[in-house]
Scaffold this motif. Structure first.
Motif, PDB file in Angstrom:
ATOM      1  N   GLU A   1       9.509  -7.010  37.705  1.00  0.00           N
ATOM      2  CA  GLU A   1       9.217  -6.397  38.875  1.00  0.00           C
ATOM      3  C   GLU A   1       7.753  -6.049  38.962  1.00  0.00           C
ATOM      4  OE1 GLU A   1      12.231  -3.703  39.590  1.00  0.00           O
ATOM      5  OE2 GLU A   1      13.791  -4.927  39.429  1.00  0.00           O
ATOM      6  N   PHE A   2       7.040  -6.150  40.110  1.00  0.00           N
ATOM      7  CA  PHE A   2       5.707  -5.482  40.253  1.00  0.00           C
ATOM      8  C   PHE A   2       5.422  -4.729  41.352  1.00  0.00           C
ATOM      9  CE2 PHE A   2       5.470  -9.836  38.368  1.00  0.00           C
ATOM     10  CZ  PHE A   2       4.716  -9.765  37.710  1.00  0.00           C
ATOM     11  N   GLU A   3       4.647  -3.565  41.118  1.00  0.00           N
ATOM     12  CA  GLU A   3       4.642  -2.590  42.124  1.00  0.00           C
ATOM     13  C   GLU A   3       3.120  -2.775  42.580  1.00  0.00           C
ATOM     14  OE1 GLU A   3       5.675   1.416  42.307  1.00  0.00           O
ATOM     15  OE2 GLU A   3       7.378   1.023  41.259  1.00  0.00           O
ATOM     16  N   ASN A   4       2.694  -2.821  43.929  1.00  0.00           N
ATOM     17  CA  ASN A   4       1.605  -3.084  44.426  1.00  0.00           C
ATOM     18  C   ASN A   4       0.601  -4.113  44.083  1.00  0.00           C
ATOM     19  OD1 ASN A   4       2.012  -0.236  45.598  1.00  0.00           O
ATOM     20  ND2 ASN A   4       1.163   0.796  43.620  1.00  0.00           N
ATOM     21  N   ASP A   5       1.146  -5.168  43.531  1.00  0.00           N
ATOM     22  CA  ASP A   5       0.690  -6.269  43.249  1.00  0.00           C
ATOM     23  C   ASP A   5       1.333  -7.748  43.328  1.00  0.00           C
ATOM     24  OD1 ASP A   5      -1.442  -8.031  42.351  1.00  0.00           O
ATOM     25  OD2 ASP A   5      -1.568  -6.665  40.648  1.00  0.00           O
ATOM     26  N   HIS A   6       1.150  -8.207  44.617  1.00  0.00           N
ATOM     27  CA  HIS A   6       1.896  -9.398  44.900  1.00  0.00           C
ATOM     28  C   HIS A   6       1.086 -10.431  44.357  1.00  0.00           C
ATOM     29  CE1 HIS A   6       4.688  -7.403  47.715  1.00  0.00           C
ATOM     30  NE2 HIS A   6       3.653  -6.903  48.510  1.00  0.00           N
ATOM     31  N   THR A   7      -0.176 -10.239  44.134  1.00  0.00           N
ATOM     32  CA  THR A   7      -1.205 -11.480  43.724  1.00  0.00           C
ATOM     33  C   THR A   7      -0.564 -11.810  42.411  1.00  0.00           C
ATOM     34  OG1 THR A   7      -2.686 -10.364  45.030  1.00  0.00           O
ATOM     35  CG2 THR A   7      -3.631 -11.777  43.122  1.00  0.00           C
ATOM     36  N   VAL A   8      -0.364 -10.875  41.302  1.00  0.00           N
ATOM     37  CA  VAL A   8       0.027 -11.100  40.136  1.00  0.00           C
ATOM     38  C   VAL A   8       1.270 -11.982  39.961  1.00  0.00           C
ATOM     39  CG1 VAL A   8       0.259 -10.264  37.756  1.00  0.00           C
ATOM     40  CG2 VAL A   8      -1.688  -9.195  38.961  1.00  0.00           C
ATOM     41  N   ALA A   9       2.335 -11.591  40.659  1.00  0.00           N
ATOM     42  CA  ALA A   9       3.651 -12.087  40.649  1.00  0.00           C
ATOM     43  C   ALA A   9       3.257 -13.542  41.273  1.00  0.00           C
ATOM     44  CB  ALA A   9       4.450 -11.346  41.434  1.00  0.00           C
ATOM     45  N   ASN A  10       2.537 -13.847  41.968  1.00  0.00           N
ATOM     46  CA  ASN A  10       2.329 -15.192  42.802  1.00  0.00           C
ATOM     47  C   ASN A  10       1.712 -15.917  41.656  1.00  0.00           C
ATOM     48  OD1 ASN A  10       2.767 -17.211  44.897  1.00  0.00           O
ATOM     49  ND2 ASN A  10       1.131 -16.316  45.941  1.00  0.00           N
ATOM     50  N   LEU A  11       0.470 -15.340  40.935  1.00  0.00           N
ATOM     51  CA  LEU A  11       0.050 -16.269  40.173  1.00  0.00           C
ATOM     52  C   LEU A  11       0.811 -16.627  38.839  1.00  0.00           C
ATOM     53  CD1 LEU A  11      -2.864 -17.297  39.065  1.00  0.00           C
ATOM     54  CD2 LEU A  11      -3.069 -14.989  37.869  1.00  0.00           C
ATOM     55  N   VAL A  12       1.623 -15.806  38.447  1.00  0.00           N
ATOM     56  CA  VAL A  12       2.303 -16.063  37.377  1.00  0.00           C
ATOM     57  C   VAL A  12       3.603 -16.931  37.677  1.00  0.00           C
ATOM     58  CG1 VAL A  12       4.074 -15.211  35.702  1.00  0.00           C
ATOM     59  CG2 VAL A  12       1.909 -14.025  36.089  1.00  0.00           C
ATOM     60  N   ARG A  13       4.075 -17.066  39.138  1.00  0.00           N
ATOM     61  CA  ARG A  13       4.909 -17.911  39.605  1.00  0.00           C
ATOM     62  C   ARG A  13       4.420 -19.429  39.298  1.00  0.00           C
ATOM     63  NH1 ARG A  13       4.879 -20.717  43.731  1.00  0.00           N
ATOM     64  NH2 ARG A  13       3.497 -19.315  44.567  1.00  0.00           N
ATOM     65  N   LYS A  14       2.877 -19.654  39.886  1.00  0.00           N
ATOM     66  CA  LYS A  14       2.548 -20.788  39.876  1.00  0.00           C
ATOM     67  C   LYS A  14       2.070 -21.225  38.477  1.00  0.00           C
ATOM     68  CE  LYS A  14      -1.630 -23.252  41.733  1.00  0.00           C
ATOM     69  NZ  LYS A  14      -0.906 -24.503  41.616  1.00  0.00           N
ATOM     70  N   GLY A  15       1.839 -20.342  37.444  1.00  0.00           N
ATOM     71  CA  GLY A  15       1.880 -20.841  36.199  1.00  0.00           C
ATOM     72  C   GLY A  15       3.162 -21.168  35.639  1.00  0.00           C
ATOM     73  N   LEU A  16       4.130 -20.750  35.982  1.00  0.00           N
ATOM     74  CA  LEU A  16       5.646 -21.075  35.699  1.00  0.00           C
ATOM     75  C   LEU A  16       5.844 -22.464  35.941  1.00  0.00           C
ATOM     76  CD1 LEU A  16       7.325 -17.697  35.857  1.00  0.00           C
ATOM     77  CD2 LEU A  16       7.567 -19.131  33.822  1.00  0.00           C
ATOM     78  N   TRP A  17       5.389 -22.791  37.404  1.00  0.00           N
ATOM     79  CA  TRP A  17       5.531 -24.094  38.088  1.00  0.00           C
ATOM     80  C   TRP A  17       4.875 -24.996  37.403  1.00  0.00           C
ATOM     81  CZ3 TRP A  17       5.785 -23.154  43.990  1.00  0.00           C
ATOM     82  CH2 TRP A  17       6.717 -22.481  44.254  1.00  0.00           C
ATOM     83  N   GLU A  18       3.630 -24.712  37.175  1.00  0.00           N
ATOM     84  CA  GLU A  18       2.750 -25.591  36.408  1.00  0.00           C
ATOM     85  C   GLU A  18       3.163 -26.295  35.163  1.00  0.00           C
ATOM     86  OE1 GLU A  18      -1.136 -27.553  36.403  1.00  0.00           O
ATOM     87  OE2 GLU A  18      -0.228 -26.134  37.950  1.00  0.00           O
ATOM     88  N   SER A  19       4.189 -25.479  34.225  1.00  0.00           N
ATOM     89  CA  SER A  19       4.797 -26.044  33.146  1.00  0.00           C
ATOM     90  C   SER A  19       6.058 -26.476  33.410  1.00  0.00           C
ATOM     91  CB  SER A  19       4.683 -24.722  32.210  1.00  0.00           C
ATOM     92  OG  SER A  19       5.712 -23.683  32.633  1.00  0.00           O
ATOM     93  N   GLY A  20       6.625 -26.527  34.588  1.00  0.00           N
ATOM     94  CA  GLY A  20       7.805 -27.149  34.885  1.00  0.00           C
ATOM     95  C   GLY A  20       8.790 -26.208  35.084  1.00  0.00           C
ATOM     96  N   SER A  21       8.690 -24.962  34.930  1.00  0.00           N
ATOM     97  CA  SER A  21       9.661 -23.990  34.895  1.00  0.00           C
ATOM     98  C   SER A  21      10.432 -23.664  36.321  1.00  0.00           C
ATOM     99  CB  SER A  21       9.324 -22.529  34.204  1.00  0.00           C
ATOM    100  OG  SER A  21       8.925 -22.906  32.858  1.00  0.00           O
ATOM    101  N   GLU A  22      11.514 -23.085  36.425  1.00  0.00           N
ATOM    102  CA  GLU A  22      11.955 -22.808  37.722  1.00  0.00           C
ATOM    103  C   GLU A  22      11.596 -21.263  38.013  1.00  0.00           C
ATOM    104  OE1 GLU A  22      13.804 -24.379  40.041  1.00  0.00           O
ATOM    105  OE2 GLU A  22      13.526 -26.249  38.722  1.00  0.00           O
ATOM    106  N   ALA A  23      11.145 -20.919  38.987  1.00  0.00           N
ATOM    107  CA  ALA A  23      10.669 -19.614  39.194  1.00  0.00           C
ATOM    108  C   ALA A  23      10.418 -19.242  40.759  1.00  0.00           C
ATOM    109  CB  ALA A  23       9.274 -19.207  38.451  1.00  0.00           C
ATOM    110  N   GLY A  24      10.964 -17.957  41.050  1.00  0.00           N
ATOM    111  CA  GLY A  24      10.892 -17.801  42.310  1.00  0.00           C
ATOM    112  C   GLY A  24      10.158 -16.448  42.744  1.00  0.00           C
TER     113      GLY A  24
END
Length: 82
Positions: free
Chosen positions: A14-37
């Protein structure tokens, strides 16, 4: 940021005041083939939740963060070369 294991094989961050970091980490997870939302919640709210769903979510999250750090370091090197 607060990490929680919600069930076997699932972690939420859970991130407060930072959608950017959550979205960046999600992209990193996708890059490695992980399931993330990523859920940004209410449009007027300032919190977001990243959900990692895999057989080894802790390891996948750590790998994604390392990937993101690599992207940022590469960008920093390019900026220094300008």
């Amino acid at each position: 940021m607060e990490l929680r294991e919600t069930s076997e094989g699932r972690i939420t961050a859970e991130f407060e005041n930072d959608h950017t970091v959550a979205n960046l980490v999600r992209k990193g997870l996708w890059e490695s083939g992980s399931e993330a939302g990523y859920d940004s919640g209410h449009p007027l709210g300032d919190e977001s939740t990243l959900i990692v769903d895999s057989s080894s979510p802790e390891e996948d999250l750590e790998e994604a963060v390392d990937t993101c750090i690599g992207w940022i370091e590469e960008l920093q090197e390019q900026a220094e070369d300008l």
